[in-house]
Design an enzyme around this catalytic site. Structure first.
Site, short mmCIF file in Angstrom:
data_model
loop_
_atom_site.label_atom_id
_atom_site.label_comp_id
_atom_site.label_asym_id
_atom_site.label_seq_id
_atom_site.Cartn_x
_atom_site.Cartn_y
_atom_site.Cartn_z
N THR A 1 0.46 -1.32 -0.03
CA THR A 1 -0.30 0.18 0.35
C THR A 1 0.75 1.27 -0.14
OG1 THR A 1 -1.79 -1.19 0.84
CG2 THR A 1 -1.65 1.25 1.35
N ARG B 1 -13.28 -8.09 -1.67
CA ARG B 1 -12.59 -7.58 -0.06
C ARG B 1 -12.00 -6.48 -0.27
NH1 ARG B 1 -7.29 -6.37 1.41
NH2 ARG B 1 -7.13 -6.79 3.60
N GLY C 1 -10.28 -4.15 2.35
CA GLY C 1 -8.91 -3.89 3.73
C GLY C 1 -9.24 -2.17 4.46
N ASP C 2 -8.53 -1.56 4.90
CA ASP C 2 -8.42 -0.16 5.87
C ASP C 2 -8.01 0.72 5.20
OD1 ASP C 2 -5.80 -1.36 4.90
OD2 ASP C 2 -5.15 0.04 6.40
N GLY D 1 -0.78 -2.25 6.47
CA GLY D 1 -0.58 -2.95 6.83
C GLY D 1 -1.42 -4.05 6.53
N1 GLY Z 1 -3.85 -2.10 4.27
C1 GLY Z 1 -4.39 -2.45 2.88
C2 GLY Z 1 -4.74 -3.94 2.96
O1 GLY Z 1 -5.47 -4.48 3.99
O2 GLY Z 1 -5.92 -3.66 2.49
#
Ligand code: GLY
Length: 303
Positions: free
Chosen positions: A172, A200, A202-203, A223
């Protein structure tokens, strides 16, 4: 006000043969963002420009160079925030967009805050952002990694040790900056987790989780996204600054919280309202580069 900027190109166990490419890419991106600030541009413009440079660099898992999901598709996520207005824009699960961070910025400037998938692509076309080809995003390195995952997927899925899944490479990218008027901004962009489940997220595009900016601080994370999401690491770091911590203390406190409450690894970059920049990690490495007014050029490192 003193201007400052820090960028990252992901955290994890970065292989030695990738050190130089990752450092050079971060340094180049920091310089691009820095020139915007030096010319009197806004923190928002600076972080967008820096992240665009990282997205265009095939060494990083964002834009060109993004990883593939289980179906062999590239689905990207990005988010951007203006710490002065608290305006935010995010996109997730988006295909065929060369610079996802610019699409997120356009979302921020619209009546929306978050668009996903086909709707985000529709919005891109409305905004005059044309779709790119898959070949414009796909790199040999990520294709080979996907083939490796696919061939070893039976063993991979049979593993019950969660650590096996949570300690990975996280390519990232992100940038945070403070401009000459004292305004802060944060931006994060990613291809997500290699071989991720289709859909999916993520953050990275989730405000407060993978990025955050307010009047105190701006943060971009990298992360294991599921843990950064549930622990809201980016907003947590900003809250520590609001309580009186400086950038270094706040970043370390947020990552310490991650280590105490989760198995996932990663890191963050942070700038506070006094122009202090810092990074924190519980992963082996975090590729980054930073610059402030006391420096002739950006300093890049992977530690
Ligand atoms: N930190 C990026 C993700 O988990 O998609």
């Amino acid at each position: 006000m003193s201007i400052a900027l820090i960028v990252h190109g992901g955290a994890g166990d970065i292989k030695a043969d990738r050190f130089e490419g990752a450092k050079a890419g971060c340094k180049e991106a920091a310089l691009i963002g820095w020139r915007v600030l030096q010319d009197g541009g806004s923190a928002l413009d600076a972080v967008e420009a820096a992240v665009r440079a990282l997205e265009d660099n095939p060494n990083f898992n964002a834009g060109r160079g993004s990883c593939l999901n289980k179906e062999g598709k590239i689905e990207m996520d990005a988010g951007i925030m203006d710490g002065h207005t608290l305006n935010v824009g995010s996109i997730a699960g988006v295909e065929l967009i060369q610079n996802p961070i610019t699409l997120a910025r356009r979302v921020m400037e619209s009546e929306h805050t978050f668009l996903i998938g086909a709707g985000a692509q529709f919005f891109a076309r409305e905004q005059g952002i044309s779709l790119c080809r898959n070949e414009d995003l796909l790199t040999e390195r990520q294709y080979e990694a996907w083939k490796h995952h696919t061939h070893s997927s039976l063993t991979y899925e049979a593993k019950t040790d969660t650590k096996q899944k949570k300690v990975q490479k996280h390519g990232t990218v992100g940038a945070v900056a403070i401009d000459s008027t004292g305004k802060l901004a944060a931006a994060t962009s990613t291809g997500g987790m290699a071989n991720k489940y289709p859909g999916r997220v993520g953050d990275s595009p989730l405000v407060g989780c993978g990025f955050y900016a307010d009047e105190y601080a701006a943060i971009s994370c990298t992360g294991y996204g599921e843990d950064f999401t549930r622990l809201m690491i980016a907003q947590r770091a900003a809250a520590y600054v609001a309580q009186g911590y400086d950038a270094r203390q706040a970043g370390e406190a947020a990552i310490d919280f991650l280590s105490r409450h989760a198995e996932g690894d990663g890191g963050l970059i942070i700038v506070d309202r006094h122009g202090n920049v810092s990074k924190a990690r519980n992963s082996k490495h975090i590729a980054h580069a930073y610059i402030n007014e006391h420096m002739a050029e950006p300093v890049a490192d992977i530690l």
